[in-house]
Design an enzyme around this catalytic site. Sequence first.
Site, PDB file in Angstrom:
ATOM      1  N   SER A  21     -11.949  -6.411   2.439  1.00  6.23           N
ATOM      2  CA  SER A  21     -10.526  -6.357   2.106  1.00  6.23           C
ATOM      3  C   SER A  21      -9.889  -7.721   1.869  1.00  6.23           C
ATOM      4  O   SER A  21      -8.915  -7.811   1.137  1.00  6.23           O
ATOM      5  CB  SER A  21      -9.762  -5.586   3.187  1.00  6.23           C
ATOM      6  OG  SER A  21     -10.017  -6.138   4.457  1.00  6.23           O
ATOM      7  N   HIS A  70     -10.990   0.167  -0.345  1.00  4.33           N
ATOM      8  CA  HIS A  70     -10.603  -0.550  -1.569  1.00  4.33           C
ATOM      9  C   HIS A  70     -11.478  -0.227  -2.772  1.00  4.33           C
ATOM     10  O   HIS A  70     -11.254  -0.748  -3.857  1.00  4.33           O
ATOM     11  CB  HIS A  70     -10.631  -2.062  -1.321  1.00  4.33           C
ATOM     12  CG  HIS A  70      -9.655  -2.514  -0.292  1.00  4.33           C
ATOM     13  ND1 HIS A  70      -8.327  -2.735  -0.572  1.00  4.33           N
ATOM     14  CD2 HIS A  70      -9.798  -2.730   1.045  1.00  4.33           C
ATOM     15  CE1 HIS A  70      -7.698  -3.095   0.540  1.00  4.33           C
ATOM     16  NE2 HIS A  70      -8.580  -3.096   1.530  1.00  4.33           N
ATOM     17  N   LYS A  72      -4.144   3.208  -0.541  1.00  4.26           N
ATOM     18  CA  LYS A  72      -4.445   2.165  -1.514  1.00  4.26           C
ATOM     19  C   LYS A  72      -4.414   2.760  -2.929  1.00  4.26           C
ATOM     20  O   LYS A  72      -3.343   3.091  -3.399  1.00  4.26           O
ATOM     21  CB  LYS A  72      -5.735   1.476  -1.125  1.00  4.26           C
ATOM     22  CG  LYS A  72      -5.401   0.457  -0.020  1.00  4.26           C
ATOM     23  CD  LYS A  72      -6.334   0.346   1.115  1.00  4.26           C
ATOM     24  CE  LYS A  72      -5.669  -0.461   2.234  1.00  4.26           C
ATOM     25  NZ  LYS A  72      -6.449  -0.520   3.450  1.00  4.26           N
TER      26      LYS A  72
END
Length: 392
Positions: free
Chosen positions: A182, A210, A242
């Site tokens: 991240s 992610h 996200k």
Amino acid sequence: MRSLEDFARGTLSGIRTQGRMRQRRIVERWLGSEPIALVDGAQRLVFCSNDYLGLARDARVSQAFAAAARTHGAGSGASHLITGHSREHHALEEELAAFTGRARALLYSTGYMANLGVIGALAGREDRVFEDRLNHASLIDAALLSRAELVRYPHAQPAAVDAKLAAVGRGHALIATDGVFSMDGDLAPVAELAAIAQRREAWLMVDDAHGLGVLGDRGRGTLERADLDAASVPILMGTLGKAFGTCGAFVAGGSDLIELLLQTSRTQIYTTALPPALAAATRTALAIVAGADEERARLRAHIELFRREVTRLGLALLPSESPIQPIVFGSSERATAASDALWKRGLWVSAIRPPTVPDGTARLRVTLAANHSTQHVLRLIEALADLARAPQ
Ligand SMILES: *Cc1c(COP(=O)(O)O)cnc(C)c1O
């Protein structure tokens, strides 16, 4: 005994002298679905959110949220095992299972809680949990809370995992890794880890917060890009805050694994279910993500443009093919000064400092998104060029 106020002041002054005080900025509102926030009375072009596909304020997702709120209200009223598990939650779980190509999926209220809940259910005193040094804090905390032995290995070094796994343990071994790291944006060596896990009879868990929605030809994430199936990586965790633009998280896997989590995972059982309206909004987001090939192509083009131009400026990029494109400055002071200079030009790029990242690697964590235009990316590059030219 020290007073509470004394203790707080003393601790804070330590944080301040280390240059590690953090500050929240208040977002007044956003400009429609653009990556532009109104802060302190001015527009800021944002390059540090995790909303990679621009879905957090997408009109279709917001409308699904509002429509479902009219039917289901604002809250779920209880945990999943009591009265909190709605039709919308259930459908979302089935759709997430289909999206990730796994038998079942289970919703959690946040990614942090999903990691605590999964590792807590799968590892105990007798067991060992192997984690990359740069894993997300929630994976590290999960292992600590599980009471298993936490074995951290050097970043992205599968050979080190293999060597550490060779030592015999009493219970079972779980390897847990971020799919996309991240704060660095690079990818975990998942294929190597899967081979090691298989050979050493360890279980592999990938947190693809992610990667999902972004990586792979069809947006199925790090595992699609590495061409790994559910047999190689039996535990897949994903977050919804996200690329999906909402909030919450899920774990996808085989039906017995998911049933075990449903029965024993404490952060799933002892907490209020997400609002059903949020599940409905996420279903809409998921359908958009599944078909967002154009957005993913635009994002890839932004990443290529950014890397090409910033490399030319002589700034230090990390080896990342994801939308996370950090520029390492070293000291906290330099990273903060760079962030401040960009802020003055209407660009919002946050500085990430220790202890979030290792000492001496403070950075600007640039993130790119599909709702940036090429003009937006060029504006950032131009500002970085001025920074690179300015005397240090
Ligand atoms: C953001 C993130 C989490 C936490 O997810 P939340 O839903 O924000 O709690 C967990 N793991 C990784 C790798 C993340 O980036």
